[in-house]
Design a protein around this motif. Structure first.
Motif, short mmCIF file in Angstrom:
data_model
loop_
_atom_site.label_atom_id
_atom_site.label_comp_id
_atom_site.label_asym_id
_atom_site.label_seq_id
_atom_site.Cartn_x
_atom_site.Cartn_y
_atom_site.Cartn_z
N THR A 1 6.70 -59.65 -1.18
CA THR A 1 6.57 -59.51 -2.63
C THR A 1 7.32 -60.65 -3.33
O THR A 1 6.78 -61.32 -4.22
N ALA A 2 8.57 -60.87 -2.93
CA ALA A 2 9.37 -61.94 -3.55
C ALA A 2 8.73 -63.30 -3.31
O ALA A 2 8.64 -64.13 -4.22
N HIS A 3 8.22 -63.52 -2.09
CA HIS A 3 7.62 -64.81 -1.76
C HIS A 3 6.38 -65.08 -2.61
O HIS A 3 6.20 -66.19 -3.14
N VAL A 4 5.53 -64.07 -2.75
CA VAL A 4 4.30 -64.25 -3.52
C VAL A 4 4.62 -64.53 -4.99
O VAL A 4 4.06 -65.45 -5.60
N ILE A 5 5.51 -63.74 -5.58
CA ILE A 5 5.81 -63.91 -7.01
C ILE A 5 6.53 -65.23 -7.26
O ILE A 5 6.21 -65.95 -8.22
#
Length: 808
Positions: free
Chosen positions: A628-632
């Motif tokens: 999630t953090a990587h995508v955002i």
């Protein structure tokens, strides 16, 4: 019989509302559906057509004929028997029994048509059309039982040329009644009647008595329908079988007789690839071939109520094949010679092709054996060296020989995959990788010249069976799964993935023709299966060889099915929620090809669009924090304007909740108290076997491709309660602070190495997302499920203007 038929309401409902198809016939009164009652007492639809009644010379009486409205073929030809009970039901149904357990029904489109045919039936039987049933079933059955008790047997007319018509009528009239069939069969057996009939056949042929020959055809065909093994043994004996085939050449419905005997004696040649010394075995092979020929070529296609009346003929052929396999299996000299010639380099190509085709047919015959006999059969072949022989044959240039050898290999894999695995692991100790049996199979799959890759699909299925842990054995001393998968990934996997690696050296596939795409799709299908079932073996291979990055190059293929196969492969990896895989994906920025494909797909609502959204939705629902953090952090700018689903806004919300918890650890204090300790997962809980694998193999990894070690920090489970409401209250208070931070960041010009989006439009602009959490502009979207996207509708202008994605 009609009194034991299930209520045919189902027929009425199935056939209701028929219209005239294609305008072939305008008379809808005669339009009917033909039904037969199956073994489960359910009505089967045999087709729609138009019914008529007329005199049929061959049946010697008035008959009901139904011709298909689609092509005019005959769906039903049934003589109106004076003693058959016909039943009229629901004004549009006529039901009757043609023979024991053969119930028929006509469902009329119109009542008038039903009444018209009913009058014809009643006229033949001398009944008043006002009745609903033409015969008294109880009286008839009592009469039949009385006849059975009073007459010990059926008396046949003397077997003379002048009485052939009488004999033919007797046989035809006996078929509908089980009791009369039984009596007729006993009479034929006891009096040696069949041989007398065949003597008359020779007389008729010598005299060219065509009428007599036609009667003999009807008689012999009727004897087949008696379904008696004792009669078949007489008819199929060496002295009688050719005469029986001769009788069946004179079909009265054909203008010219067929030349079956000429074909069997002159055209069909018996070829002994290895001489057979046993005369009984040789005779059995001849007999089986001829009886199979009678079933397939000589006898007319059975009508719907004759199919089961030939069941004994099928059984006769079946048991003959069982005997042939057993006799060949016991002849050790025969099998020894067979395998010796197969593998002998001096054997010429034509002879070898005959030997392989024989072995293929031999294995096909084995499918008729009972399980215990089949076990003994394949064990015998294994002891004779069938697998080494196949290895030699598969390495030859002759395509036909290789194809037959592949079919034999499929029989072996389907029967006992463990036997094949044991052989290939043993041969690996003596041979190079190039000539291993499994690698030969993989090479044949890769080199399949068929445009539709029919052979490759079969071979891929066999490989899948061989690498499937579900059918691997585990014993006290060893585990087949561990040994074989270790062997496969060391000696074979590089051969399987070679076409994939060769075609993905650039940013797009080197070759993108249909046949190559089909082959790569097959390879990806097997790799996806391995991801699901092979745990650490495939994990080490993917991360060490950077396989996922190469697979995602195929997202740029012009063939949608191949791009979706690549996406499915990545989705299977993400579905495992394995932090080793997640770190590898983040380290190599492997969401980039997926986001690029999503943006290039534009506003089209298709499978690609739905599959990519589903993958991100899975990350959101399962709360995979690292992804999630990587995508955002890296792709939010490209995805923030996608609003026809709430997936990406939901991901942003998840991310900001994580950031809130990191900034304010006290928010988690209550959850920490509530959380049950036993659900906490620690990185140390990895399986010992997996831990040992990675510790052992790290030294062998290439530079820059080492597996990322697991974090020492314990991972939190999915949060039991999300402080969404608290977060929404505090968000407003922090908005002004974030704007100030954003302004300062932009002025300072700090940029983290991340994801650069280049847009081309009337006014060009470059957007760079920041990997720092505090540098993210915009506000989080409202939480919620993606729901059904319907049509994506309007995608953001930035989405449609997307031209390229590059990594700095």
């Amino acid at each position: 019989a009609p009194d034991r038929c299930p209520a045919p309401a189902a027929i009425a409902s199935q056939s209701g509302g028929c219209g005239v198809a294609g305008g072939r016939m305008t008379d809808t009164r005669r339009r009917v559906k033909v039904y037969t009652l199956n073994e489960d007492r359910q009505w089967d639809d045999r087709g729609t057509g138009h019914v008529s009644s007329c005199y049929v010379e061959r049946l010697k009486g008035m008959s009901l004929l139904v011709r298909a409205e689609s092509d005019g073929s005959l769906l039903l030809e049934s003589k109106i028997n004076p003693n058959t009970a016909y039943q009229k039901q629901q004004d549009t149904l006529i039901v009757w029994s043609e023979a024991e357990n053969y119930d028929l029904a006509l469902s009329f489109q119109e009542k008038a048509g039903c009444d018209e045919i009913w009058e014809k039936i009643c006229q033949v039987q001398g009944k008043d059309p006002s009745v609903d049933i033409t015969q008294d079933l109880v009286d008839e059955s009592e009469e039949e039982r009385f006849d059975d008790m009073s007459s010990p047997g059926l008396e046949l007319p003397s077997c003379e040329l002048s009485r052939l018509e009488e004999i033919a009528e007797l046989v035809a009239s006996s078929l509908p009644s089980p009791l009369r069939r039984e009596k007729l069969a006993l009479a034929l057996e006891n009096e040696g009647y069949i041989k007398k009939l065949l003597e008359i056949f020779h007389v008729c042929e010598d005299l060219e008595n065509i009428e007599g020959l036609h009667h003999l055809y009807e008689i012999i065909k009727g004897i087949f329908l008696l379904n008696r093994t004792a009669l078949f043994e007489v008819m199929f004996s060496e002295e009688c079988i050719m005469d029986v085939i001769g009788c069946l050449e004179y079909d009265p419905s054909l203008s010219q007789s067929r030349k079956h005997r000429e074909f069997l004696t002159k055209t069909a040649k018996f070829k002994e690839v290895i001489p057979i010394s046993d005369p009984e075995l040789k005779q059995k092979i001849h007999q089986t071939y001829r009886v199979q020929y009678i079933q397939d070529m000589v006898l007319p296609t059975p009508s719907v109520f004759e199919e089961n009346m030939l069941s004994t003929l099928h059984s006769f052929i079946f048991f003959n094949k069982v005997e042939i396999v057993g006799m060949l299996q016991e002849d050790e000299k025969f099998l020894t010679d067979l395998f010796a010639q197969l593998t002998d380099e001096a054997t010429d190509e034509e002879k070898r092709q005959e030997l392989v085709n024989f072995l293929k047919e031999f294995c096909a015959f084995s499918q008729t054996l009972q399980p215990q006999n089949r076990d003994a059969f394949f064990k015998t072949l294994s002891n004779m060296g069938i697998l080494p022989a196949l290895e030699v044959i598969l390495g030859m240039d002759d395509a036909q020989v290789r194809s037959a050898a592949t079919d034999i290999f499929s029989y072996l894999v389907e029967y006992n995959p463990s036997m094949v695995r044991e052989f290939v692991m043993q041969e690996a100790q003596q041979n190079d990788d190039d000539i291993l049996l499994i690698n030969l199979i993989i090479e044949h799959m890769i080199c399949d010249t068929d445009p539709e890759l029919g052979g490759a699909v079969l071979l891929m299925g066999l490989l899948r069976t061989l690498v499937d842990p579900e059918n691997m054995l585990a014993t006290a001393n060893k585990t087949e799964k561990t040994e074989f998968l270790g062997f496969f990934y060391k000696h074979c996997m590089h051969v399987l993935t070679a076409p994939l690696l060769a075609n993905t050296t650039e940013d797009k596939p080197s070759k993108d023709d249909f046949q190559t795409a089909q082959l790569l799709a097959l390879i990806l299908e097997l790799l996806t299966f391995c991801v699901e079932h092979h745990t650490y073996h495939i994990k080490n291979y993917i991360i060490n060889k950077d396989i996922l990055r190469r697979v995602l190059v195929l997202m740029a293929s012009k063939h949608a099915f191949l791009a979706l196969c690549a996406l499915r492969f990545k989705r299977k990896i993400i579905g495992l929620k394995d932090e080793f895989y997640n770190r590898y994906i983040m380290k190599s920025f492997l969401f980039e090809p997926v986001v690029k494909a999503f943006l290039n797909n534009g506003s089209r609502y298709n499978l690609m669009n739905s599959a990519i959204i589903e993958m991100f939705e899975f990350i959101r629902v399962e709360d995979i924090k690292s992804l999630t953090a990587h995508v955002i952090e890296n792709y939010w700018k490209a995805l923030e304007d996608v609003d026809y689903v709430q997936t990406f806004k939901g991901l942003k919300l998840r991310f900001e909740q994580q950031r809130e918890r990191q900034d304010n650890p006290k928010l988690d204090s209550m959850r920490s108290i509530l959380r049950n300790h036993r659900y906490r997962r620690d990185a140390r809980t990895l399986e010992d076997e997996e831990e040992m694998w990675f510790n052992t193999d790290e030294d062998d990894m290439e530079d820059g491709e080492a597996v990322v070690p697991p974090s020492d920090k314990p991972k939190n489970d999915e949060d039991i309660m999300d402080p969404i409401s608290k977060f929404m209250e505090r968000k407003k208070l922090k908005e002004s602070e974030e704007k100030e931070v954003l302004l300062k960041t932009n002025l300072s010009g700090r940029q983290s190495p991340s994801f650069k989006l280049s847009f081309s439009s009337g006014t060009k602009s470059n957007l760079t997302s920041q990997s720092s959490a505090s540098n993210l502009p915009g506000s989080p979207g409202s939480p919620g499920s993606p729901g059904s996207p319907g049509s994506p509708g309007s995608v953001s202008k930035s989405t449609s203007q997307m031209a390229a994605i590059t990594t700095k």
